[in-house]
Design a protein around this motif. Structure first.
Motif, PDB file in Angstrom:
ATOM      1  N   ALA A 136       0.808  -1.222   0.000  1.00  5.94           N
ATOM      2  CA  ALA A 136       0.000   0.000   0.000  1.00  5.94           C
ATOM      3  C   ALA A 136       0.838   1.268   0.000  1.00  5.94           C
ATOM      4  CB  ALA A 136      -0.914   0.005   1.228  1.00  5.94           C
ATOM      5  N   ALA A 137       2.123   1.182   0.282  1.00  4.95           N
ATOM      6  CA  ALA A 137       2.954   2.371   0.510  1.00  4.95           C
ATOM      7  C   ALA A 137       3.077   3.253  -0.727  1.00  4.95           C
ATOM      8  CB  ALA A 137       4.346   1.950   0.976  1.00  4.95           C
ATOM      9  N   ASP A 138       3.042   4.560  -0.493  1.00  2.00           N
ATOM     10  CA  ASP A 138       3.391   5.529  -1.539  1.00  2.00           C
ATOM     11  C   ASP A 138       4.901   5.780  -1.543  1.00  2.00           C
ATOM     12  OD1 ASP A 138       0.643   6.241  -2.368  1.00  2.00           O
ATOM     13  OD2 ASP A 138       0.509   7.061  -0.344  1.00  2.00           O
ATOM     14  N   VAL A 139       5.488   5.757  -0.359  1.00  2.94           N
ATOM     15  CA  VAL A 139       6.924   6.009  -0.202  1.00  2.94           C
ATOM     16  C   VAL A 139       7.490   4.967   0.760  1.00  2.94           C
ATOM     17  CG1 VAL A 139       8.693   7.683   0.490  1.00  2.94           C
ATOM     18  CG2 VAL A 139       6.538   8.491  -0.491  1.00  2.94           C
ATOM     19  N   VAL A 140       8.626   4.380   0.397  1.00  2.00           N
ATOM     20  CA  VAL A 140       9.328   3.447   1.279  1.00  2.00           C
ATOM     21  C   VAL A 140      10.707   4.034   1.565  1.00  2.00           C
ATOM     22  CG1 VAL A 140      10.265   1.124   1.573  1.00  2.00           C
ATOM     23  CG2 VAL A 140       8.101   1.442   0.342  1.00  2.00           C
ATOM     24  N   ILE A 141      10.962   4.354   2.817  1.00  2.00           N
ATOM     25  CA  ILE A 141      12.256   4.892   3.234  1.00  2.00           C
ATOM     26  C   ILE A 141      12.941   3.791   4.031  1.00  2.00           C
ATOM     27  CG2 ILE A 141      13.445   6.705   4.523  1.00  2.00           C
ATOM     28  CD1 ILE A 141      10.907   8.447   4.131  1.00  2.00           C
ATOM     29  N   HIS A 142      14.016   3.237   3.489  1.00  2.00           N
ATOM     30  CA  HIS A 142      14.599   2.035   4.085  1.00  2.00           C
ATOM     31  C   HIS A 142      16.041   2.246   4.503  1.00  2.00           C
ATOM     32  CE1 HIS A 142      17.174   0.792   0.614  1.00  2.00           C
ATOM     33  NE2 HIS A 142      16.287   1.487  -0.071  1.00  2.00           N
ATOM     34  N   ASP A 143      16.485   1.414   5.441  1.00  2.00           N
ATOM     35  CA  ASP A 143      17.877   1.490   5.861  1.00  2.00           C
ATOM     36  C   ASP A 143      18.739   0.568   4.995  1.00  2.00           C
ATOM     37  OD1 ASP A 143      17.873  -1.125   6.965  1.00  2.00           O
ATOM     38  OD2 ASP A 143      17.212  -0.387   8.908  1.00  2.00           O
ATOM     39  N   ARG A 144      20.040   0.646   5.188  1.00  2.86           N
ATOM     40  CA  ARG A 144      21.008  -0.039   4.320  1.00  2.86           C
ATOM     41  C   ARG A 144      20.903  -1.553   4.405  1.00  2.86           C
ATOM     42  NH1 ARG A 144      25.977  -2.083   5.377  1.00  2.86           N
ATOM     43  NH2 ARG A 144      25.792  -1.369   7.527  1.00  2.86           N
TER      44      ARG A 144
ATOM     45  N   THR B  67      25.935   3.555   7.733  1.00  2.00           N
ATOM     46  CA  THR B  67      27.017   2.580   7.674  1.00  2.00           C
ATOM     47  C   THR B  67      27.967   2.833   8.827  1.00  2.00           C
ATOM     48  OG1 THR B  67      26.854   2.529   5.267  1.00  2.00           O
ATOM     49  CG2 THR B  67      28.852   1.622   6.246  1.00  2.00           C
ATOM     50  N   GLY B  68      28.235   1.789   9.606  1.00  5.48           N
ATOM     51  CA  GLY B  68      29.157   1.949  10.723  1.00  5.48           C
ATOM     52  C   GLY B  68      30.527   2.406  10.253  1.00  5.48           C
ATOM     53  N   PHE B  69      30.999   3.526  10.800  1.00  6.71           N
ATOM     54  CA  PHE B  69      32.323   4.074  10.453  1.00  6.71           C
ATOM     55  C   PHE B  69      32.412   4.410   8.955  1.00  6.71           C
ATOM     56  CE2 PHE B  69      32.715   1.223  14.041  1.00  6.71           C
ATOM     57  CZ  PHE B  69      33.352   2.021  14.989  1.00  6.71           C
ATOM     58  N   GLY B  70      31.257   4.697   8.313  1.00  7.30           N
ATOM     59  CA  GLY B  70      31.248   5.027   6.889  1.00  7.30           C
ATOM     60  C   GLY B  70      30.176   6.058   6.594  1.00  7.30           C
ATOM     61  N   PRO B  71      29.876   6.276   5.286  1.00  6.97           N
ATOM     62  CA  PRO B  71      28.870   7.272   4.894  1.00  6.97           C
ATOM     63  C   PRO B  71      27.509   6.948   5.512  1.00  6.97           C
ATOM     64  CG  PRO B  71      30.092   6.444   2.997  1.00  6.97           C
ATOM     65  CD  PRO B  71      30.447   5.565   4.149  1.00  6.97           C
ATOM     66  N   SER B  72      26.841   7.967   6.006  1.00 11.03           N
ATOM     67  CA  SER B  72      25.536   7.775   6.636  1.00 11.03           C
ATOM     68  C   SER B  72      24.646   8.961   6.338  1.00 11.03           C
ATOM     69  CB  SER B  72      25.673   7.609   8.154  1.00 11.03           C
ATOM     70  OG  SER B  72      26.385   6.443   8.485  1.00 11.03           O
ATOM     71  N   THR B  73      23.332   8.698   6.305  1.00 13.86           N
ATOM     72  CA  THR B  73      22.359   9.778   6.183  1.00 13.86           C
ATOM     73  C   THR B  73      22.099  10.326   7.583  1.00 13.86           C
ATOM     74  OG1 THR B  73      21.318   8.624   4.343  1.00 13.86           O
ATOM     75  CG2 THR B  73      20.071  10.414   5.360  1.00 13.86           C
ATOM     76  N   PRO B  74      22.290  11.625   7.821  1.00 17.42           N
ATOM     77  CA  PRO B  74      22.073  12.176   9.171  1.00 17.42           C
ATOM     78  C   PRO B  74      20.641  11.914   9.632  1.00 17.42           C
ATOM     79  CG  PRO B  74      23.186  13.770   7.759  1.00 17.42           C
ATOM     80  CD  PRO B  74      22.756  12.643   6.870  1.00 17.42           C
ATOM     81  N   GLN B  75      20.478  11.652  10.922  1.00 14.54           N
ATOM     82  CA  GLN B  75      19.151  11.346  11.450  1.00 14.54           C
ATOM     83  C   GLN B  75      18.176  12.495  11.231  1.00 14.54           C
ATOM     84  OE1 GLN B  75      18.167   8.290  12.734  1.00 14.54           O
ATOM     85  NE2 GLN B  75      16.167   9.254  12.467  1.00 14.54           N
ATOM     86  N   ASP B  76      18.636  13.732  11.370  1.00 11.83           N
ATOM     87  CA  ASP B  76      17.747  14.878  11.142  1.00 11.83           C
ATOM     88  C   ASP B  76      17.223  14.883   9.708  1.00 11.83           C
ATOM     89  OD1 ASP B  76      18.024  15.722  13.711  1.00 11.83           O
ATOM     90  OD2 ASP B  76      19.480  17.311  13.282  1.00 11.83           O
ATOM     91  N   ALA B  77      18.071  14.481   8.749  1.00 11.52           N
ATOM     92  CA  ALA B  77      17.638  14.444   7.351  1.00 11.52           C
ATOM     93  C   ALA B  77      16.580  13.357   7.137  1.00 11.52           C
ATOM     94  CB  ALA B  77      18.838  14.201   6.432  1.00 11.52           C
ATOM     95  N   ILE B  78      16.754  12.215   7.822  1.00 14.07           N
ATOM     96  CA  ILE B  78      15.756  11.139   7.728  1.00 14.07           C
ATOM     97  C   ILE B  78      14.433  11.617   8.318  1.00 14.07           C
ATOM     98  CG2 ILE B  78      15.166   8.814   8.493  1.00 14.07           C
ATOM     99  CD1 ILE B  78      18.169   8.168   8.506  1.00 14.07           C
TER     100      ILE B  78
END
Length: 457
Positions: free
Chosen positions: A234-242, A264-275
């Motif tokens: 049913a989803a219009d948008v799916v926001i998923h983790d790595r 990603t641990g010790f790697g590139p990550s999406t900031p929580q505020d942006a999520i």
């Protein structure tokens, strides 16, 4: 896939069958259900083919097909039941650029004809790339049992209503209406009262955006809950983790917006505020947002922060729990997380937190029989080992490290506390892993009685 499934338009177009025997008759029974202009090329034709020609249902040409007949054809079936003649027809078709099928010769054919469930205009094609035609027929029979005979009539009635349904807002409102229509049709109502239903849906106020926090489980689509599957559908948008694998993402609606918001641990990550902003923006626009998290969203998933963002924005939200990595890992080990006489509590802890290496009640964890699931502990293994042994933990305490728990690439490293850091370094684990302190795989539960390795001494 070796074959890409498509529905090819044949209405009013020429389709040829080369051959006049039993194989040709079998294909013609299927082709005569279409609106194609059918041509049969055969020096000798089965009486049934001749009767169809006499009725004007096809054109019978009493000779072999030639190169001059190929231009303008949509499809060609070589059904001569003669390898040399079928090969000749296939070569002519290939040269003319016409798709061809040699009956009962999958490897030499340019296309195959799947098993069909026909509830015109609903048609379901079932293919196994030739690996299991009997299975295809069994699936066909199962579907035919489940689909009401009148569902085609319901579909035609619904099609006539499509222009009026355009008055509904695109997205959830329109999908809710069509879902209600076809729920009735699948229940066996050949005339599902779509017009009154449309009026009722037009009177409804637009549905506000909503957020579902959904657990994707350890990674196997078969371990998703039914509620999770329905949410993805049913989803219009799916926001998923790595850590959510592609097979689970493929369960989402094809039209859904799929957004990776990985960490990603010790790697590139999406900031929580942006999520948080992404979730709120999409839901405020009226979308049904599925925030899809590996395992269970309430276990080290920053769920509270995302819920707080939704509440601050006045958005409705729900949690759909999933199987967490600790449960999946214990199942793979063949062990229970709690057992009478061994441990009356289970600790679920992290090896890393926002401050770095996480500190815990090491004295409690070091007690005999203690069981803990340690997430994000690979890089903290030596620290965890040192703290536990400093507080009196037995170096022979069983430890199992489960990488990719519940997934096809699952790997189990069975060790003991005294050797844990060295054994993990030697294993070179690359995937997500959970450390199961106090549990050994049932098959190697005798590990605790084996001599300590040099690394543990």
């Amino acid at each position: 896939m070796k074959y890409f499934p498509i529905f090819l338009r044949v209405a009013g177009l020429r389709v040829a069958v080369s051959g006049g025997g039993a194989a040709a008759v079998a294909k013609l029974r299927l082709l005569l259900k279409t609106e194609a202009r059918i041509e049969v090329y055969a020096e000798t034709a089965d009486p049934l083919i001749a009767s169809w020609a006499a009725e004007g249902r096809l054109r019978l040409v009493p000779r072999a097909i030639g190169a001059a007949d190929l231009p303008g054809l949509r499809l060609v079936y070589a059904a001569n039941e003669d390898a040399a003649e079928d090969g000749r027809v296939a070569a002519l078709a290939a040269e003319a650029g016409v798709p061809f099928n040699i009956v009962d010769n999958l490897e030499a054919s340019a296309f195959l004809t799947p098993a069909l469930v026909d509830r015109d205009p609903l048609v379901i094609a079932i293919g196994t790339e030739g690996a299991g035609p009997v299975l295809a027929r069994k699936i066909k029979a199962l579907l035919e049992e489940r689909l009401p005979a009148g569902i085609g009539d319901a579909l035609r009635a619904a099609k006539a209503l499509r222009p009026a349904a355009e008055a509904l807002l695109p997205g959830r409102a329109r999908r809710a209406f069509w879902s209600a229509v076809f729920d009735r049709a699948l229940a066996g109502d050949a005339a599902p009262g779509a017009a009154p239903l449309l009026d009722a849906h037009l009177d409804r106020a637009p549905a506000p955006g909503r957020v579902l926090f959904v657990g994707a489980g350890p990674g196997d689509p078969d371990e998703l809950t039914l509620r999770a599957r329905r949410a993805l559908d049913a989803a219009d948008v799916v926001i998923h983790d790595r850590l959510v694998p592609q097979p689970i993402l493929e369960l989402a609606r094809r039209e859904a917006e799929i957004v990776e918001a990985g960490k990603t641990g010790f790697g590139p990550s999406t900031p929580q505020d942006a999520i948080n902003r992404l979730i709120v923006e999409r839901a405020r626009a009226g979308a049904l947002v599925v925030r899809l998290k590996a395992g269970d969203p309430g276990v080290f998933g920053r769920l509270d922060e995302e819920i707080a963002a939704c509440e601050a924005a006045g958005l409705d939200w729900s949690i759909l729990p999933g199987i967490t990595a600790a449960s999946a890992a214990a199942a793979s080990l063949g062990q229970s997380l709690t057992r009478r006489g061994r441990n009356s509590e289970l600790r679920v802890i992290t090896g890393q937190d926002v401050e770095g290496l996480a500190d815990h009640d090491w004295a409690a964890l070091a007690r005999p029989g203690a069981v803990a699931a340690i997430y994000m502990g690979k890089r903290a293994a030596r620290f965890i080992q040192g703290r536990l042994m400093m507080h009196g933990a037995d170096p022979a305490t069983p430890v199992s490290v489960v990488e990719n728990a519940g997934r096809p690439g699952e790997r189990i490293v069975a060790t003991r506390l005294g050797a844990m850091a060295a054994d993990l370094a030697a294993a070179d684990l690359r995937g997500p892993a959970v450390i199961m302190l106090g549990l050994a795989p049932r098959a190697v539960a005798a590990l605790a009685s084996a001599p300590l390795s040099e690394a543990a001494r």
